[in-house]
Design a protein around this motif. Structure first.
Motif: not given
Length: 185
Positions: A155-162, A173-177
């Protein structure tokens, strides 16, 4: 007829007795033989009708008393024998009871040891079962955590890629995850 001058003759009892004694001054053997014969006949009659039955009764009584004494002695011997048998039986019963108590105590000790051994084996089995269950639960928990970590990583990787993020957006973003991961647990 009265004679005057002569004294009348008075017969008195004493004169008669004296006269009879004068006539019998010798031993009368006929009376002695008769009295002796009567005495012998009386003795024979007494022997036959009184002494014989009396002696028979006395003999019967003597035999009866002797029989009673013998019976009493036999009864005493029998009683002593029975008493000794009863004592022996009582002694055997006591020994048997003591033996039974000893056997019961030994059997109780054996059963106690068996119960203790069975309880220890059951406790060991339960302990091993609990360890196995704990290990299984631990493996399940580790597998679940790995799955979540993998999911979060994807999930993190997909968000980072987006999005191309700057440093502030990346921290946000990290805190949200991390917060999402805490909610999933």
């Amino acid at each position: 007829m009265t004679l005057e001058g002569s004294e009348p003759e008075v017969l008195t009892t004493s004169s008669l007795v004296l006269g009879a004694a004068a006539e019998h001054s010798g031993i009368n053997t006929g009376d002695i033989v008769f009295q002796l014969a009567m005495f012998i006949v009386l003795m024979l009659l007494l022997k036959k009708f009184a002494w014989g039955p009396l002696m028979g009764i006395m003999k019967q009584r003597e035999e009866h008393v002797a029989g009673e004494i013998t019976a009493a002695e036999n009864s005493r011997k029998e009683a002593a024998k029975l008493l000794e048998e009863q004592r022996n039986l009582l002694k055997e019963a006591r020994n048997e009871a003591q033996s039974m108590m000893e056997n019961a105590r030994k059997q109780g000790d054996v059963q106690r040891e068996e119960i203790i051994a069975a309880a220890r084996a059951e406790a060991e089995r339960l302990k091993e079962g609990a360890k196995l269950e704990i290990e299984q639960q631990k493996e399940k928990a580790v597998a679940a955590i790995r799955e979540q970590v993998a999911h979060l990583s994807v999930l993190i990787a997909s968000k980072v890629i987006e999005k191309e993020l700057n440093a502030a957006d990346q921290d946000k973003l990290i805190n949200e995850y991390i917060q999402e991961a805490g909610d999933i647990r």
